[in-house]
Scaffold this motif. Sequence first.
Motif, mmCIF file in Angstrom:
data_model
loop_
_atom_site.group_PDB
_atom_site.id
_atom_site.type_symbol
_atom_site.label_atom_id
_atom_site.label_comp_id
_atom_site.label_asym_id
_atom_site.label_seq_id
_atom_site.Cartn_x
_atom_site.Cartn_y
_atom_site.Cartn_z
ATOM 1 N N PHE A 111 0.840 -1.199 0.000
ATOM 2 C CA PHE A 111 0.000 0.000 0.000
ATOM 3 C C PHE A 111 0.878 1.253 0.000
ATOM 4 O O PHE A 111 0.754 2.148 -0.863
ATOM 5 C CB PHE A 111 -0.887 -0.061 1.260
ATOM 6 N N SER A 115 1.453 4.014 -3.125
ATOM 7 C CA SER A 115 1.081 5.439 -3.055
ATOM 8 C C SER A 115 2.312 6.320 -3.115
ATOM 9 O O SER A 115 2.258 7.406 -3.685
ATOM 10 C CB SER A 115 0.214 5.808 -1.860
ATOM 11 N N TYR A 118 3.122 6.872 -6.658
ATOM 12 C CA TYR A 118 2.264 7.909 -7.229
ATOM 13 C C TYR A 118 2.795 9.289 -6.863
ATOM 14 O O TYR A 118 2.898 10.180 -7.714
ATOM 15 C CB TYR A 118 0.825 7.739 -6.725
ATOM 16 N N LEU A 128 -3.912 15.966 -5.918
ATOM 17 C CA LEU A 128 -4.104 14.753 -5.112
ATOM 18 C C LEU A 128 -2.843 14.438 -4.308
ATOM 19 O O LEU A 128 -2.919 14.078 -3.128
ATOM 20 C CB LEU A 128 -4.465 13.579 -6.030
ATOM 21 N N VAL A 132 -2.503 13.808 -0.400
ATOM 22 C CA VAL A 132 -1.996 12.548 0.150
ATOM 23 C C VAL A 132 -0.851 12.820 1.115
ATOM 24 O O VAL A 132 -0.772 12.237 2.196
ATOM 25 C CB VAL A 132 -1.538 11.595 -0.975
ATOM 26 N N TYR B 40 -2.679 5.375 -8.654
ATOM 27 C CA TYR B 40 -3.686 6.416 -8.451
ATOM 28 C C TYR B 40 -4.700 5.973 -7.400
ATOM 29 O O TYR B 40 -5.055 6.710 -6.484
ATOM 30 C CB TYR B 40 -4.369 6.683 -9.786
ATOM 31 N N PHE B 42 -4.289 3.685 -5.022
ATOM 32 C CA PHE B 42 -3.748 3.615 -3.669
ATOM 33 C C PHE B 42 -3.517 4.997 -3.075
ATOM 34 O O PHE B 42 -3.639 5.186 -1.870
ATOM 35 C CB PHE B 42 -2.460 2.779 -3.636
ATOM 36 N N ALA B 43 -3.174 5.964 -3.924
ATOM 37 C CA ALA B 43 -3.033 7.333 -3.423
ATOM 38 C C ALA B 43 -4.372 7.814 -2.878
ATOM 39 O O ALA B 43 -4.453 8.385 -1.788
ATOM 40 C CB ALA B 43 -2.532 8.247 -4.523
ATOM 41 N N TRP B 44 -5.452 7.541 -3.656
ATOM 42 C CA TRP B 44 -6.786 7.912 -3.179
ATOM 43 C C TRP B 44 -7.135 7.167 -1.905
ATOM 44 O O TRP B 44 -7.757 7.712 -1.000
ATOM 45 C CB TRP B 44 -7.839 7.611 -4.257
#
Lengths: 308, 352
Positions: A111, A115, A118, A128, A132, B40, B42-44
């Motif tokens: 996880f 992220s 990203y 975003l 985050v 994308y 997992f970022a959300w």
Amino acid sequence: MTDIVTSVPVPSNKIDSDIVIDSGELEKSLRRPRTAFNYIMSSLTTLVTIIALIPLFSVVLMLVVRGGQRLSLGLFTQLPPAAFEHGGGFGNAIVGTLVMVGVAALISVPFGILSATYLAEVAPYSRLSNVVRMCGKILTGFPSILAGVFAYGSVVLVTGGFSAIAGGIALSILMLPTVILTAEEAIHMVPAKIREAALGMGATQMQTVWMVLLPTAFPGILTGVMLAVARAAGETAPLLFTALFSNYWLISGGRLDLMQPTSSLAVLIYNFSAMPFQNQIELAWAAALILVLVVLTVNLIGQSLSRK
Amino acid sequence: MQKIVPANIRDIQDGPRKSISRPPTFIEKHCNSVFGWATYFFAWLTVLLVLYIVCIIAIQAAPAIRDYGLGFITGTTWDANTHQYGVLPEIWGTMYSSLLALVIGSLFGVAVAVFLSEHFLSSFVFSIEKLFGVQFHSFWGKLPDKFEQILKNLIELLAAIPSVVYGLWGIFFVIPLIRPVCDWLNTNLGWIPIFNTTLSGPGMLPASIVLAIMILPTVSAISLNALLAVPPKLREASYGLGATRWETILAILIPTASKGIFGSIILAFGRALGETMALAMLVGNANVISWSLFSPANTLAALLANNFPEAGPKEVGVLMFAALILLAITLFVNMIGAFILQKASTPNEGAR
């Protein structure tokens, strides 16, 4: 002689009469308040720093003295004793801690790395990403007990009982921000040349990340994971009412049952420290010694990885 | 042995050589877009997780909020038998213990940060080596920096020790250590409100001392960064004007780094508010509002830790309400801290 004096553009005797330079003013003497203040403050700061280190040495000393006397192989193989029993160990708590930290790592590492990818590679400057990052910072300062409250509300109440899974989920919330933020930092540190070379060879973004960025950033990411694991292993508050405690092995009848109350080293220390029995208190110290040894070792390994 | 031939000649000899550079295939292209969407997603998910945590706690707390409302915050009793619940003593205890810890912890933390940033240790080691004339030796010359690195790591290790171990240490070391001092203060200065009860074991002071030790690394690490970020010109200009080391520190360095130091103190405050185990073990868990440093008290986090495992369904809702209050307080404090630190990382005026 007079010729030489007049050839100097500024008449020196005039200055001497106006400004008297006291050479004593430039001397560094302890009798002057400025210098004395300087020395006093320096000694105070040194003293304060030494005092700040006392707890560390005191904790380590007490752990070695009080925990060391109970250290034996039986601690790792036996179950916790009942109230007036002698001997005993905390083998089940060690297994429980390992299993729950393992579950937490299985959730938070993939996880967190995805992220972080990203944030660092796919869209570093998007809105975003900023949100985050802010969430990561919020989770960093998130009280650990609230992770337990969350896991209680979302797992224990839903599945109907305390379990190792609930404990693992609570711990994963505490590991996640460390993994995200350090992995992002590590991916950022990969030189732009390497990244651009991969893209220039026609690699897709996924190939760049998977075959170039992640392997290069691996030591940094591993540091983050190690620090997160060290933190999770020592956490007590989120486990108190998610994994609860148990006096029995997690493995029953030859298979691992993750849906039952599970003991952990940290909760064992908490429970036993409040008991009025000498045997339990000694066990709590021994468990604390083992826990600190594990946590500090993982921490130091993690820190040494990032320094290379 | 293979002969080395230039690439263009080799191409003529064996036909076009296969390059490792080629456009992505169909599968690779689609894998890539799936990968992009996965990151994308997992970022959300990170953002949603935070929202989900808040929602879960708020939904579980909803019945209790309906039943008790604002009276919950001002009530002073906690009795599961008569269903009377109030968390004013816990809020008081949380604030009081955190502020006490903050006063001790930030004083020590900033002092340690100054000690590290001004290289007190390495200059001390250097001056000792100078007495022996070995300060540029290939081994001894590296020692000052090594010592300083070790000291920095030791301070960081303070943060690595689990809080439950600090609690255990507090019970068996801090409380016996401070008890004679507390008894003396109580008998001789008992008329001062903060000394007017006896220390019967766990209490506010031992809890705050241990809490201060736990937040010290946070304060010192972030303050150290802020102090190191002060442009060297400012320091040198101050020394050049004839200021002593401490005049420079107090008049130039600390004011310039003040935003960073302040941010670190706020973040440490957030950490102290949410700290659970050391307090649950040391604070005494008594619903008392008292100015006394020696009286037992309770905090929101300790209340949750102690009552959750045996709570009935009704009490769980009430505890969720208490958790929501704790969440609101810590979120608020942490956001202010993060905001100040973000402001502090912008370049200083006058240093340009």
